[in-house]
Design a protein around this motif. Structure first.
Motif, short mmCIF file in Angstrom:
data_model
loop_
_atom_site.label_atom_id
_atom_site.label_comp_id
_atom_site.label_asym_id
_atom_site.label_seq_id
_atom_site.Cartn_x
_atom_site.Cartn_y
_atom_site.Cartn_z
N SER A 1 0.83 -1.22 0.00
CA SER A 1 0.00 0.00 0.00
C SER A 1 0.85 1.25 0.00
O SER A 1 0.54 2.23 -0.68
CB SER A 1 -0.92 0.06 1.21
OG SER A 1 -1.33 -1.20 1.60
N ALA A 2 1.96 1.21 0.76
CA ALA A 2 2.81 2.41 0.81
C ALA A 2 3.45 2.64 -0.55
O ALA A 2 3.54 3.79 -1.01
CB ALA A 2 3.88 2.26 1.89
N SER A 3 3.87 1.58 -1.25
CA SER A 3 4.43 1.77 -2.60
C SER A 3 3.38 2.35 -3.54
O SER A 3 3.67 3.24 -4.33
CB SER A 3 4.92 0.47 -3.21
OG SER A 3 5.57 -0.32 -2.29
N ALA A 4 2.15 1.83 -3.42
CA ALA A 4 1.08 2.34 -4.29
C ALA A 4 0.84 3.82 -4.01
O ALA A 4 0.69 4.62 -4.94
CB ALA A 4 -0.20 1.54 -4.07
N GLY B 1 7.96 -2.39 -8.89
CA GLY B 1 8.38 -3.75 -8.59
C GLY B 1 8.08 -4.13 -7.15
O GLY B 1 7.56 -5.21 -6.88
N TYR B 2 8.36 -3.22 -6.24
CA TYR B 2 8.16 -3.51 -4.83
C TYR B 2 6.68 -3.71 -4.52
O TYR B 2 6.30 -4.58 -3.74
CB TYR B 2 8.73 -2.36 -3.99
CG TYR B 2 9.04 -2.76 -2.56
CD1 TYR B 2 10.06 -3.65 -2.28
CD2 TYR B 2 8.32 -2.23 -1.51
CE1 TYR B 2 10.34 -4.02 -0.98
CE2 TYR B 2 8.61 -2.59 -0.20
CZ TYR B 2 9.62 -3.48 0.05
OH TYR B 2 9.90 -3.85 1.34
N ILE C 1 10.52 -13.26 -1.91
CA ILE C 1 10.66 -12.46 -0.68
C ILE C 1 12.13 -12.11 -0.47
O ILE C 1 12.47 -11.00 -0.06
CB ILE C 1 10.09 -13.21 0.53
CG1 ILE C 1 8.60 -13.46 0.33
CG2 ILE C 1 10.31 -12.41 1.81
CD1 ILE C 1 7.93 -14.11 1.51
N PHE C 2 13.02 -13.05 -0.80
CA PHE C 2 14.45 -12.78 -0.68
C PHE C 2 14.86 -11.59 -1.56
O PHE C 2 15.59 -10.70 -1.12
CB PHE C 2 15.27 -14.01 -1.08
CG PHE C 2 15.66 -14.85 0.09
CD1 PHE C 2 16.50 -14.33 1.08
CD2 PHE C 2 15.19 -16.14 0.24
CE1 PHE C 2 16.86 -15.09 2.17
CE2 PHE C 2 15.55 -16.92 1.33
CZ PHE C 2 16.38 -16.39 2.30
N ILE C 3 14.34 -11.58 -2.78
CA ILE C 3 14.66 -10.47 -3.70
C ILE C 3 14.20 -9.15 -3.11
O ILE C 3 14.84 -8.11 -3.28
CB ILE C 3 13.98 -10.71 -5.06
CG1 ILE C 3 14.57 -11.93 -5.74
CG2 ILE C 3 14.12 -9.48 -5.95
CD1 ILE C 3 13.96 -12.25 -7.07
N SER C 4 13.08 -9.20 -2.37
CA SER C 4 12.50 -7.94 -1.89
C SER C 4 13.43 -7.23 -0.90
O SER C 4 13.29 -6.04 -0.68
CB SER C 4 11.14 -8.20 -1.25
OG SER C 4 11.30 -8.67 0.07
#
Ligand code: SF4
Ligand code: SF4
Lengths: 258, 354
Positions: free
Chosen positions: B93-96, B134-135, B164-167
């Motif tokens: 939500s924060a990224s959005a 992406g996030y 999740i690791f990529i994140s």
């Protein structure tokens, strides 16, 4: 000591002091320096051009706006007056704003008390172009930093990264604010940025930039910095000149003699 | 799971109506900006960024900070298992919200997709856009997959964990890159060399405080309780990241004289809020904890807001956001909160089902 001898000592010692002054940067001249043009390409790569400008403030008339007006007219630059949304390609600004990082505070006003034509420097390392997310601002083959108004998304990253404040944003619809419409050059729309373009549309036809042509005093000198025989190169080699905020490494192509 | 958003008690519906109302105001304000250009905002000569940009920077930082919860969980720190979903959905939500804030700040929003088409590797703005999109997707997809598996009582799909690791490195890049976009500290000061650290620390402090705030509010308003161990750990994280941030803000006080009172205000509020975590009687009261985490959020917001006062060519500017601008920014915020509410409703329903 006789009079003559005394006079001689006075003069030589003054000369000696002045010598120290110059080398140690006591006098105003330290703001300007000779350009070592040998560092530039001698056109070894055929066809490389780097357009540049030399502004000789010794000739510029205080209060004259001919170059500014010519630019506005030729490029349909809107005039929003003092509304806080002004669009400027070329404008005359006080020394403090044009050279904020060059010493001035305690020197005479005859050089620094004027208003200086300021415009996009068409930097050889333009931070505006690297900041642009869509390459709407880009460096051309001839050194001109150009802008594609159709690709600009209006993000204003370029404005944030230009250290010279050379880019303006159309906060509202520019067309109604154009005084006299020039049908041979496009107008812009709200939401995009614009700035000085070094008149490539005129260079194509073999003409000089509009501001250079408009100046009655020949204050503005335009030419190819990469051509060792061009007039601007010879002038740069002969005179002491300065650039705006040279310490930032943007390598401006606009030079000043103050 | 999403159908849970349509079930709720009276306060829930009042909350949703309120959000929808703010969004409606925001949309009408944005329509006005589309018609008249960005001149409807308080920005102009010398003021290139306003509250929208500030919201963008803060929300991007919040998004990035959620990795602080995801990381220990990946290392089998089990207590965070209960809140890792909340963290992921907060990240989404924060990224959005950050992306939308960026969007309403564009002069020509119709060219939004060109940001993909002409993506430019040397441009921080381009990176911010790419990293945020992406996030958003990573968090939404992994969170949703985890929640679905949890509801069915089956283990999560194998592709979720690598994502999740990529994140994690993604989040760190996000915090730094989006912060760089927004920097407007005058002069070429030594303080600039601390920038990346400062961005990370303040992102982690502000974001974790916000997460703590959300968990406490959930505890107060729903049956969901993350447990004492989780809130204790989060308080510890806020304390660490917060102390680091406020020390760095303190250093800034030596580097400028123009906005000293504001910097001090931010530091004092931050330190006062953090000290609540150390007083046992205050610590056991939810209201005190809510006030403390809100205090940390506000103090970091205030410090970030100071950047708005600097003009692009140096010096201090008079910037006052207009009503239209405030409505638009709040509208985007409400949209983000609505999105989060719907996601959290699903989380709470699944978690409290058994
Ligand atoms: S003066 Fe500014 S706009 Fe012009 S090329 Fe340099 S950085 Fe870009
Ligand atoms: S405002 Fe336009 S030209 Fe400037 S960086 Fe953004 S897209 Fe590029």
């Amino acid at each position: 000591m006789n009079e003559e001898r005394r006079e001689f000592i006075k003069k030589t010692s003054f000369g000696f002091l002045a010598g120290i002054g110059v080398t140690s940067g006591f006098f105003l001249n330290f703001l300007m320096e000779k350009t070592d043009t040998s560092l530039w390409a001698d056109k070894s790569i055929a066809g490389t051009i780097r357009w540049g400008m030399l502004i000789d403030m010794r000739k510029c008339i205080e209060g004259c706006q001919k170059c500014v007006d010519a630019c506005r007219l030729v490029h349909n630059v809107p005039d929003f007056g003092n509304s806080g949304y002004q669009i400027e390609w070329l404008q005359k600004k006080p020394y403090r704003e044009v050279f904020p990082t060059s010493g001035e505070d305690f020197t005479g006003k005859e050089r620094t008390g004027k208003s200086f034509p300021s415009l996009c420097n068409h930097c050889a390392e333009p931070p505006c172009a690297s900041a642009c997310p869509t390459q709407a601002t880009f460096k051309r083959f001839d050194g001109i930093v150009a802008l594609d108004y159709h690709r600009c998304t209006g993000c204003r990253s370029c404005m944030a990264s230009c250290p010279y404040g050379a880019i303006s944003f159309n906060w509202s619809e520019p067309r109604p604010a154009i005084k006299a419409l020039n049908a041979s050059y496009p107008t812009r729309e709200k939401g995009v940025v614009e700035k000085c373009n070094f008149c490539p549309e005129r260079l194509l036809k073999g003409k000089l930039p509009a501001c250079v042509e408009a100046c009655p005093e020949k204050t503005l000198m335009f030419g190819d910095l990469n051509d060792p025989k061009s007039e601007i190169r010879l002038l740069l080699e002969k005179n002491q000149t300065m650039q705006r905020k040279p310490e930032l490494g943007t390598l401006p192509s606009v030079f000043y003699i103050i | 799971m999403i159908e849970n958003a349509l079930k709720g008690n009276r306060p829930y519906w009042i909350w949703i109506t309120l959000l929808l109302l703010v969004i409606a105001f925001g949309i009408s304000a944005y329509a006005q900006q589309l018609r008249l250009g960005l001149s409807v905002t308080g920005m102009g000569d010398g003021v290139r960024s306003g509250i929208t940009t500030m919201q963008f920077a803060f929300m991007a930082a919040v998004a990035a900070s959620t990795t602080l919860v995801v990381l220990p969980y990946l290392h089998d720190y089990k207590p965070f298992g209960t809140i890792v979903l909340i963290a992921q959905f907060l990240g989404a939500s924060a990224s959005a919200t950050a992306l939308l804030s960026l969007f309403i700040d564009m002069g020509k929003p119709q060219l939004m997709l060109d940001l993909w088409r002409y993506a430019t590797p040397q441009s921080p703005y381009s990176w911010a856009f790419f990293l945020l999109t992406g996030y958003f997707l990573i968090n939404l997809v992994t969170g949703w997959a985890t929640l679905g598996a949890e509801r069915k009582g089956v283990p999560t799909a194998a592709w979720v964990k690598p994502l999740i690791f990529i994140s994690i490195p993604w989040a760190i890049a996000l915090a730094v890159v989006t912060g760089f976009l927004f920097v407007n500290f005058p002069g070429n000061h030594w303080i600039a060399s601390l920038l990346a650290i400062h961005l990370l620390a303040s992102a982690f402090a502000g974001g974790t405080a916000l997460l703590l705030l959300i968990i406490l509010i959930l505890k107060k308003t729903s049956d969901f309780d993350a447990g004492r161990e989780v809130t204790d750990k989060l308080e510890l994280l806020v304390t660490y990241a917060g102390s680091c941030t406020f020390a760095l803000i303190g250093l800034k006080c030596f580097a400028t004289s123009q906005v000293l009172p504001l910097l001090w205000l931010s530091i004092l509020l931050g330190i006062a809020s953090i000290s609540v975590f150390f007083v046992p009687t205050w610590k056991s009261s939810i209201s005190w904890l809510i006030a403390a985490s809100a205090g940390v959020v506000v103090s970091i917001l205030a410090e970030k807001g100071i950047a708005l006062l600097y003009s692009s060519m140096g010096g201090i500017v008079a910037y006052v956001p207009t009503l239209t601008e405030v409505s638009m920014t709040l509208g985007v915020l409400a949209l983000g909160i609505l999105f989060l509410t719907i996601l959290l409703k699903a989380v709470v329903a699944v978690k409290t089902a058994d």
